[in-house]
Design a protein around this motif. Structure first.
Motif, PDB file in Angstrom:
ATOM      1  N   MET A  36       0.809  -1.224   0.000  1.00 42.86           N
ATOM      2  CA  MET A  36       0.000   0.000   0.000  1.00 42.86           C
ATOM      3  C   MET A  36       0.841   1.273   0.000  1.00 42.86           C
ATOM      4  O   MET A  36       0.409   2.305  -0.514  1.00 42.86           O
ATOM      5  N   SER A  37       2.030   1.199   0.572  1.00 45.29           N
ATOM      6  CA  SER A  37       2.847   2.413   0.683  1.00 45.29           C
ATOM      7  C   SER A  37       3.928   2.518  -0.384  1.00 45.29           C
ATOM      8  O   SER A  37       4.487   3.590  -0.602  1.00 45.29           O
ATOM      9  N   THR A  38       4.264   1.411  -1.043  1.00 46.16           N
ATOM     10  CA  THR A  38       5.290   1.429  -2.091  1.00 46.16           C
ATOM     11  C   THR A  38       4.820   0.543  -3.237  1.00 46.16           C
ATOM     12  O   THR A  38       3.658   0.156  -3.312  1.00 46.16           O
ATOM     13  N   VAL A  39       5.732   0.204  -4.140  1.00 45.32           N
ATOM     14  CA  VAL A  39       5.391  -0.739  -5.219  1.00 45.32           C
ATOM     15  C   VAL A  39       5.620  -2.171  -4.776  1.00 45.32           C
ATOM     16  O   VAL A  39       5.525  -3.097  -5.577  1.00 45.32           O
ATOM     17  N   GLY A  40       5.922  -2.395  -3.492  1.00 45.75           N
ATOM     18  CA  GLY A  40       6.146  -3.728  -2.974  1.00 45.75           C
ATOM     19  C   GLY A  40       7.623  -4.028  -2.821  1.00 45.75           C
ATOM     20  O   GLY A  40       8.403  -3.800  -3.734  1.00 45.75           O
ATOM     21  N   TYR A  41       8.009  -4.525  -1.633  1.00 45.43           N
ATOM     22  CA  TYR A  41       9.422  -4.799  -1.351  1.00 45.43           C
ATOM     23  C   TYR A  41       9.851  -6.116  -1.984  1.00 45.43           C
ATOM     24  O   TYR A  41      10.951  -6.267  -2.451  1.00 45.43           O
ATOM     25  N   GLY A  42       8.934  -7.094  -1.977  1.00 43.46           N
ATOM     26  CA  GLY A  42       9.227  -8.366  -2.649  1.00 43.46           C
ATOM     27  C   GLY A  42       9.643  -9.491  -1.752  1.00 43.46           C
ATOM     28  O   GLY A  42       9.795 -10.627  -2.223  1.00 43.46           O
ATOM     29  N   ASP A  43       9.871  -9.244  -0.440  1.00 41.02           N
ATOM     30  CA  ASP A  43      10.293 -10.325   0.444  1.00 41.02           C
ATOM     31  C   ASP A  43       9.109 -11.195   0.871  1.00 41.02           C
ATOM     32  O   ASP A  43       9.260 -12.359   1.180  1.00 41.02           O
ATOM     33  N   VAL A  44       7.886 -10.619   0.899  1.00 46.48           N
ATOM     34  CA  VAL A  44       6.667 -11.348   1.227  1.00 46.48           C
ATOM     35  C   VAL A  44       5.669 -11.106   0.110  1.00 46.48           C
ATOM     36  O   VAL A  44       5.401  -9.946  -0.240  1.00 46.48           O
ATOM     37  N   TYR A  45       5.129 -12.183  -0.443  1.00 47.27           N
ATOM     38  CA  TYR A  45       4.174 -12.037  -1.541  1.00 47.27           C
ATOM     39  C   TYR A  45       3.285 -13.274  -1.584  1.00 47.27           C
ATOM     40  O   TYR A  45       3.668 -14.371  -1.178  1.00 47.27           O
ATOM     41  N   PRO A  46       2.060 -13.106  -2.069  1.00 47.79           N
ATOM     42  CA  PRO A  46       1.150 -14.266  -2.163  1.00 47.79           C
ATOM     43  C   PRO A  46       1.533 -15.200  -3.302  1.00 47.79           C
ATOM     44  O   PRO A  46       2.113 -14.773  -4.295  1.00 47.79           O
ATOM     45  N   LYS A  47       1.207 -16.484  -3.139  1.00 44.68           N
ATOM     46  CA  LYS A  47       1.521 -17.452  -4.190  1.00 44.68           C
ATOM     47  C   LYS A  47       0.268 -17.728  -5.027  1.00 44.68           C
ATOM     48  O   LYS A  47      -0.827 -17.574  -4.583  1.00 44.68           O
TER      49      LYS A  47
END
Length: 204
Positions: free
Chosen positions: A193-204
């Motif tokens: 919600m605050s960035t474009v996504g960090y990428g360390d946690v994401y849904p599969k």
């Protein structure tokens, strides 16, 4: 004298003084950045090196100017109580304090962490620019007046983080080893919600 030091538009000399203040702020911040460059960092640890002497001299001149400016404004202030209670006064004071503490403190294993914090505190000199910019002061004033609205925005944002974090946790529970709790899923919601996504946690 107070007007001269605080109102750049009061006279041509006051404008020159304001620009001089900005010049020393930029020199000080530049020195802070330069001394962290890999090719300079090791050299400035040697107090006899040319790089150390140049940066130390520049920092000393800048702090001397800031100290003179702060004392002058304190002496000439028409309202001493308001001056000493001002946030900008304390920021100015904290911006120069590390120099004098570091000057009389020898680096040791016990004090190295404290010295690192003090060196970091020098970055507060950037905030001295706020006092010289009417537009930056206006932004600070608007934010202070909009505290309730900003608080509401943060509250709505936190509600969304908890709701979507909870949805993700129950949707991914047992399927995604990176999402083991609602709190962990909330981190995904915060990053998304605050960035474009960090990428360390994401849904599969």
């Amino acid at each position: 004298m107070w007007k001269f030091l605080n109102d750049p538009k009061s006279s041509a000399a006051a404008t020159l003084w304001a620009w001089l203040d900005i010049f020393f702020i930029m020199i000080s911040v530049t020195c802070l950045i330069v001394e962290t460059l890999p090719e300079i960092k090791l050299k400035v640890q040697d107090t006899t090196s040319l790089e150390y002497l140049i940066l130390f001299t520049l920092d000393t001149v800048c702090v001397g100017f800031f100290t003179f400016d702060l004392i002058s404004r304190g002496v000439t202030s028409p309202d001493k109580k308001a001056f000493f209670m001002s946030l900008m006064t304390w920021l100015d004071f904290l911006a120069i304090l590390p120099y004098f503490v570091l000057l009389f403190t020898k680096e040791s294993s016990n004090s190295i962490e404290i010295l690192r914090v003090l060196r970091l505190a020098r970055v507060l000199r950037v905030f001295k620019l706020v006092r010289r910019s009417k537009k930056l002061l206006l932004i600070a004033h608007v934010m202070r007046k909009s505290t309730s609205e900003l608080s509401l925005l943060v509250m709505v944002w936190l509600m969304a983080v908890v709701v979507f974090g909870s949805f993700l946790y129950y949707a991914e529970n047992g399927k995604n080893d990176k999402i083991t709790s609602i709190l962990g899923a909330c981190w995904w919601a915060v990053a998304t919600m605050s960035t474009v996504g960090y990428g360390d946690v994401y849904p599969k």
